[in-house]
Design a protein around this motif. Structure first.
Motif, short mmCIF file in Angstrom:
data_model
loop_
_atom_site.label_atom_id
_atom_site.label_comp_id
_atom_site.label_asym_id
_atom_site.label_seq_id
_atom_site.Cartn_x
_atom_site.Cartn_y
_atom_site.Cartn_z
N THR A 131 40.55 34.43 44.00
CA THR A 131 41.16 35.67 44.45
C THR A 131 40.06 36.71 44.65
O THR A 131 39.20 36.89 43.79
N ARG A 142 40.75 45.82 48.68
CA ARG A 142 41.82 44.98 49.20
C ARG A 142 41.81 43.69 48.40
O ARG A 142 40.76 43.05 48.22
N THR A 144 43.33 39.85 47.73
CA THR A 144 43.98 38.71 48.39
C THR A 144 43.80 37.45 47.55
O THR A 144 42.69 37.15 47.09
N ALA A 204 48.63 39.69 49.32
CA ALA A 204 48.24 39.66 50.73
C ALA A 204 47.71 41.03 51.13
O ALA A 204 48.48 41.94 51.46
N ASP A 205 46.39 41.18 51.04
CA ASP A 205 45.73 42.42 51.45
C ASP A 205 46.34 43.63 50.73
O ASP A 205 46.65 44.66 51.33
#
Length: 390
Positions: A131, A142, A144, A204-205
């Motif tokens: 991750t 950010r 992810t 997700a972002d």
């Protein structure tokens, strides 16, 4: 608000008795313990490790381990849910900035819960964290990735996410549970600890402000108790499972079991062979509790005077406790059927939940490696590694 250790222990004992009657039914129906967890939170018990200077009770490791043991003796799934909560409160204690500690400790005192998004499936090994926490031009990050076995995430207000930043070093990002791009799925399908909702977290972002990112990698650059405290709570859960299984076995034998015809006694509880076996199981149970208490005292001693030696002694004491309590929980949960007889195997009684919980929980990390570190420490004086799992 819980003010001291004594109040924390009283509260945990009362909650254990309150949660015990419904534990089997919740497991059998896979009924998630939302109401019970809210009740636990409302007592203030989840805030007891907040430092005193921030308004918390700052209880000892001895007290915290006993709190978890008591809760697990009633419902091992329910006790497992807040384990990561306390681990990530501790991350803030160790590496949070003054501003981060002030903000997040106020959140915990206000009844907000931490979950966890730590482990990942399909990677090379446990510490192969993929991750990513990528810095953005505006100073934020950010996030992810996909996390598995995320116990507590479904019930959390904040989800601490273990991720690697651009420098490949480990950080913890504290993400609100309702953040855009974050999804928590209750897809846990384990045979045991069925109501922990240890499912999947997808990121997700997800935007994370820099103020919510903690440099966790710094924890392991010097003497630390992060792993010892986290593993102590796992050991306490195993000890609690052992206690719950032994109590249920004794109740079954004294109220429902028939004596073996060759014994010559009117009740199963008078059978000297059963008495002998219960004595052996009681020894295992008492030894597990004793090792747990010894480990907790070692953590408290190291916290009071932390250096390489005290940290090593705490980790080794916890490793011993974890290795022993896990095997004790498995033996006692299995012996429940041996001493109780055929009736105990009826699926509707759900007595097998103790073994299923023990077998599932003890898979978190292998006891054989803890024993390796014990042997190296005793034989060669080799301190255990600082990887956060000891």
């Amino acid at each position: 608000m819980i003010r001291d250790d004594a109040e924390a222990l009283r509260t945990a004992a009362e909650l254990a008795e309150e949660f015990r009657p419904g534990a089997s039914g919740r497991d059998a129906r896979r009924e998630l313990p939302r109401a019970e967890l809210d009740r636990l939170t409302d007592t203030g018990l989840l805030a007891v490790t907040v430092p005193a200077e921030h308004g918390g009770a700052d209880v000892s490791a001895v007290t915290l381990a006993e709190v978890f043991r008591l809760l697990a003796s009633a419902d091992a799934s329910l006790a497992q849910i807040p384990q990561s909560h306390f681990a990530y409160v501790n991350v803030l204690r160790q590496q949070g900035s003054p501003e981060q500690r002030a903000f997040f400790f106020a959140e915990v005192l206000g009844g907000r819960r931490f979950g966890n998004a730590q482990s990942e499936a399909g990677t090379r090994h446990l510490q192969d964290i993929r991750t990513r926490l990528v810095a953005a031009d505006d100073g934020s990050y950010r996030l992810t990735g996909v996390k598995n076995y995320s116990t507590g995430a479904l019930f959390a207000d904040w989800i601490p996410v273990l991720a690697r930043a651009d420098d490949d070093l480990l950080h913890v990002a504290y993400v609100p549970a309702d953040a855009p791009g974050l999804t928590v799925t209750d897809d846990w399908d384990g045979m045991g600890q069925r109501t922990t909702a240890s499912g999947t977290v997808e990121l997700a972002d997800v935007v994370v402000p820099a103020a919510h990112v903690v440099p966790h990698h710094l924890t392991f650059t010097g003497p630390q108790l992060h792993g010892a405290l986290a593993q102590l709570l796992h050991a306490a859960i195993d000890a609690g499972i052992a206690a719950g299984a032994l109590a249920e076995a004794a109740d079954f034998v004294t109220t429902r079991s028939r004596p073996w015809f060759e014994s010559g006694y009117e009740t199963a509880a008078e059978d000297p062979l059963l008495i002998q076996r219960f004595g052996e199981l009681a020894l295992r149970h008492r030894a597990a509790d004793a090792l747990l208490a010894t480990a907790a005292r070692a953590v408290d001693a190291a916290r009071a005077d932390l250096d390489d030696d005290s940290a090593a002694e705490a980790s080794i004491a916890v490793a011993a406790a974890k290795a022993y309590t896990g095997s004790a929980a498995l033996e006692i949960a299995d012996a429940l059927f041996e001493v109780s007889g055929t009736r105990a195997a009826l699926d509707g009684l759900n007595l097998h939940r103790h073994w299923r919980d023990a077998r599932t929980h003890t898979l978190h990390d292998p006891a054989r490696w803890k024993i390796q570190h014990l042997g190296r420490y005793v034989l060669n004086g080799t301190r255990p590694p600082r990887h956060g799992l000891l």
